[in-house]
Design a protein around this motif. Structure first.
Motif, PDB file in Angstrom:
ATOM      1  N   GLU A  54       0.832  -1.207   0.000  1.00 27.18           N
ATOM      2  CA  GLU A  54       0.000   0.000   0.000  1.00 27.18           C
ATOM      3  C   GLU A  54       0.869   1.260   0.000  1.00 27.18           C
ATOM      4  O   GLU A  54       0.606   2.212  -0.731  1.00 27.18           O
ATOM      5  CB  GLU A  54      -0.927  -0.006   1.211  1.00 27.18           C
ATOM      6  N   GLY A  55       1.932   1.264   0.808  1.00 23.84           N
ATOM      7  CA  GLY A  55       2.845   2.404   0.852  1.00 23.84           C
ATOM      8  C   GLY A  55       3.581   2.608  -0.463  1.00 23.84           C
ATOM      9  O   GLY A  55       3.776   3.741  -0.914  1.00 23.84           O
ATOM     10  N   ILE A  56       3.975   1.523  -1.086  1.00 23.13           N
ATOM     11  CA  ILE A  56       4.681   1.596  -2.367  1.00 23.13           C
ATOM     12  C   ILE A  56       3.757   2.153  -3.447  1.00 23.13           C
ATOM     13  O   ILE A  56       4.120   3.067  -4.184  1.00 23.13           O
ATOM     14  CB  ILE A  56       5.238   0.214  -2.767  1.00 23.13           C
ATOM     15  N   LEU A  57       2.544   1.617  -3.535  1.00 23.82           N
ATOM     16  CA  LEU A  57       1.602   2.080  -4.548  1.00 23.82           C
ATOM     17  C   LEU A  57       1.234   3.544  -4.340  1.00 23.82           C
ATOM     18  O   LEU A  57       1.111   4.302  -5.302  1.00 23.82           O
ATOM     19  CB  LEU A  57       0.347   1.197  -4.554  1.00 23.82           C
ATOM     20  N   SER A  58       1.108   3.951  -3.092  1.00 23.89           N
ATOM     21  CA  SER A  58       0.805   5.352  -2.782  1.00 23.89           C
ATOM     22  C   SER A  58       1.945   6.269  -3.229  1.00 23.89           C
ATOM     23  O   SER A  58       1.716   7.321  -3.830  1.00 23.89           O
ATOM     24  CB  SER A  58       0.551   5.501  -1.280  1.00 23.89           C
ATOM     25  N   SER A  59       3.173   5.868  -2.962  1.00 26.56           N
ATOM     26  CA  SER A  59       4.334   6.660  -3.359  1.00 26.56           C
ATOM     27  C   SER A  59       4.419   6.773  -4.874  1.00 26.56           C
ATOM     28  O   SER A  59       4.675   7.853  -5.413  1.00 26.56           O
ATOM     29  CB  SER A  59       5.619   6.031  -2.801  1.00 26.56           C
ATOM     30  N   LEU A  60       4.193   5.670  -5.567  1.00 28.20           N
ATOM     31  CA  LEU A  60       4.235   5.685  -7.026  1.00 28.20           C
ATOM     32  C   LEU A  60       3.157   6.601  -7.597  1.00 28.20           C
ATOM     33  O   LEU A  60       3.394   7.342  -8.547  1.00 28.20           O
ATOM     34  CB  LEU A  60       4.089   4.264  -7.582  1.00 28.20           C
ATOM     35  N   GLU A  61       1.993   6.568  -6.993  1.00 27.04           N
ATOM     36  CA  GLU A  61       0.912   7.448  -7.433  1.00 27.04           C
ATOM     37  C   GLU A  61       1.280   8.915  -7.199  1.00 27.04           C
ATOM     38  O   GLU A  61       1.082   9.764  -8.078  1.00 27.04           O
ATOM     39  CB  GLU A  61      -0.380   7.114  -6.694  1.00 27.04           C
ATOM     40  N   ASP A  62       1.838   9.216  -6.024  1.00 30.13           N
ATOM     41  CA  ASP A  62       2.242  10.589  -5.697  1.00 30.13           C
ATOM     42  C   ASP A  62       3.235  11.144  -6.708  1.00 30.13           C
ATOM     43  O   ASP A  62       3.223  12.335  -7.015  1.00 30.13           O
ATOM     44  CB  ASP A  62       2.850  10.664  -4.300  1.00 30.13           C
ATOM     45  N   ASP A  63       4.111  10.281  -7.217  1.00 29.03           N
ATOM     46  CA  ASP A  63       5.159  10.721  -8.136  1.00 29.03           C
ATOM     47  C   ASP A  63       4.794  10.535  -9.605  1.00 29.03           C
ATOM     48  O   ASP A  63       5.662  10.624 -10.472  1.00 29.03           O
ATOM     49  CB  ASP A  63       6.471   9.998  -7.808  1.00 29.03           C
ATOM     50  N   LYS A  64       3.523  10.268  -9.856  1.00 31.69           N
ATOM     51  CA  LYS A  64       3.006  10.188 -11.231  1.00 31.69           C
ATOM     52  C   LYS A  64       3.624   9.058 -12.054  1.00 31.69           C
ATOM     53  O   LYS A  64       3.828   9.190 -13.266  1.00 31.69           O
ATOM     54  CB  LYS A  64       3.187  11.521 -11.975  1.00 31.69           C
ATOM     55  N   ALA A  65       3.933   7.940 -11.384  1.00 31.40           N
ATOM     56  CA  ALA A  65       4.394   6.761 -12.127  1.00 31.40           C
ATOM     57  C   ALA A  65       3.253   6.295 -13.029  1.00 31.40           C
ATOM     58  O   ALA A  65       2.077   6.457 -12.692  1.00 31.40           O
ATOM     59  CB  ALA A  65       4.806   5.651 -11.164  1.00 31.40           C
TER      60      ALA A  65
ATOM     61  N   PRO B 261      -1.335 -16.459 -17.728  1.00 28.26           N
ATOM     62  CA  PRO B 261      -2.139 -16.041 -18.882  1.00 28.26           C
ATOM     63  C   PRO B 261      -3.557 -15.684 -18.430  1.00 28.26           C
ATOM     64  O   PRO B 261      -4.175 -16.405 -17.668  1.00 28.26           O
ATOM     65  CB  PRO B 261      -2.154 -17.287 -19.782  1.00 28.26           C
ATOM     66  N   GLY B 262      -4.018 -14.539 -18.876  1.00 25.08           N
ATOM     67  CA  GLY B 262      -5.358 -14.092 -18.515  1.00 25.08           C
ATOM     68  C   GLY B 262      -5.467 -13.437 -17.159  1.00 25.08           C
ATOM     69  O   GLY B 262      -6.538 -12.984 -16.776  1.00 25.08           O
ATOM     70  N   GLU B 263      -4.360 -13.391 -16.389  1.00 21.25           N
ATOM     71  CA  GLU B 263      -4.402 -12.768 -15.070  1.00 21.25           C
ATOM     72  C   GLU B 263      -4.612 -11.265 -15.232  1.00 21.25           C
ATOM     73  O   GLU B 263      -3.972 -10.613 -16.053  1.00 21.25           O
ATOM     74  CB  GLU B 263      -3.082 -13.021 -14.330  1.00 21.25           C
ATOM     75  N   ALA B 264      -5.503 -10.734 -14.447  1.00 19.18           N
ATOM     76  CA  ALA B 264      -5.806  -9.302 -14.523  1.00 19.18           C
ATOM     77  C   ALA B 264      -4.662  -8.489 -13.962  1.00 19.18           C
ATOM     78  O   ALA B 264      -3.961  -8.921 -13.044  1.00 19.18           O
ATOM     79  CB  ALA B 264      -7.083  -8.999 -13.752  1.00 19.18           C
ATOM     80  N   VAL B 265      -4.480  -7.320 -14.511  1.00 18.16           N
ATOM     81  CA  VAL B 265      -3.495  -6.376 -13.987  1.00 18.16           C
ATOM     82  C   VAL B 265      -4.078  -5.821 -12.704  1.00 18.16           C
ATOM     83  O   VAL B 265      -5.190  -5.313 -12.682  1.00 18.16           O
ATOM     84  CB  VAL B 265      -3.214  -5.260 -15.012  1.00 18.16           C
ATOM     85  N   VAL B 266      -3.313  -5.920 -11.612  1.00 15.92           N
ATOM     86  CA  VAL B 266      -3.814  -5.509 -10.315  1.00 15.92           C
ATOM     87  C   VAL B 266      -2.954  -4.391  -9.757  1.00 15.92           C
ATOM     88  O   VAL B 266      -1.801  -4.596  -9.428  1.00 15.92           O
ATOM     89  CB  VAL B 266      -3.793  -6.698  -9.321  1.00 15.92           C
ATOM     90  N   ALA B 267      -3.512  -3.221  -9.701  1.00 15.88           N
ATOM     91  CA  ALA B 267      -2.854  -2.083  -9.055  1.00 15.88           C
ATOM     92  C   ALA B 267      -3.929  -1.256  -8.389  1.00 15.88           C
ATOM     93  O   ALA B 267      -5.054  -1.173  -8.876  1.00 15.88           O
ATOM     94  CB  ALA B 267      -2.071  -1.255 -10.053  1.00 15.88           C
ATOM     95  N   LYS B 268      -3.602  -0.674  -7.261  1.00 17.60           N
ATOM     96  CA  LYS B 268      -4.595   0.087  -6.493  1.00 17.60           C
ATOM     97  C   LYS B 268      -4.509   1.572  -6.772  1.00 17.60           C
ATOM     98  O   LYS B 268      -4.933   2.371  -5.971  1.00 17.60           O
ATOM     99  CB  LYS B 268      -4.400  -0.206  -5.012  1.00 17.60           C
TER     100      LYS B 268
END
Length: 122
Positions: free
Chosen positions: A15-26, A114-121
């Motif tokens: 959760e912290g990693i995804l939040s940081s990436l979002e903050d920095d416009k990854a 194969p067929g696995e959904a892309v999962v990002a929050k």
């Protein structure tokens, strides 16, 4: 292996990693659950930056935030080149790429079923 306090779960770290990436416009952030696929980590996160400078900046800020928030000392490879930065945050491995380099290596295809959904929050 990196030094992560035991009270920090891999889900909290993710959760912290995804939040940081979002903050920095990854861009194009993908989270891959590695449970049952590998013992090296619980999750792999793959993201892109628009330029070498942004890739390096995203990576640097991420490692600073993880140390500040979770006390996590990450191992980092490739930050000086800025094409592909690998961050070992213990239970989570983060890859930050320039888009062309990401397209060349296609790590998502290697690790996702194969067929696995892309999962990002984000």
């Amino acid at each position: 292996m990196t030094d992560i306090p035991e009270q920090v779960s891999s889900d909290m770290l993710l959760e912290g990693i995804l939040s940081s990436l979002e903050d920095d416009k990854a861009e194009d952030v993908v989270s891959i659950n590695l449970h049952g696929k590998s013992e090296m980590a619980d999750f792999m996160v793959i993201a892109s930056g628009r330029s070498s400078r942004q890739v390096a900046s995203i990576s640097e800020k991420l490692t600073e935030r993880l140390k500040e928030k979770f006390g996590t000392a990450c191992k980092v490879e490739g930050k000086d080149a800025g094409d592909w930065v690998l961050i070992d945050a213990g239970d989570i491995i983060v890859h930050v790429f320039r888009p062309e380099v990401r397209e060349f290596y296609q790590l998502e295809k290697m690790w996702m079923d194969p067929g696995e959904a892309v999962v990002a929050k984000i």
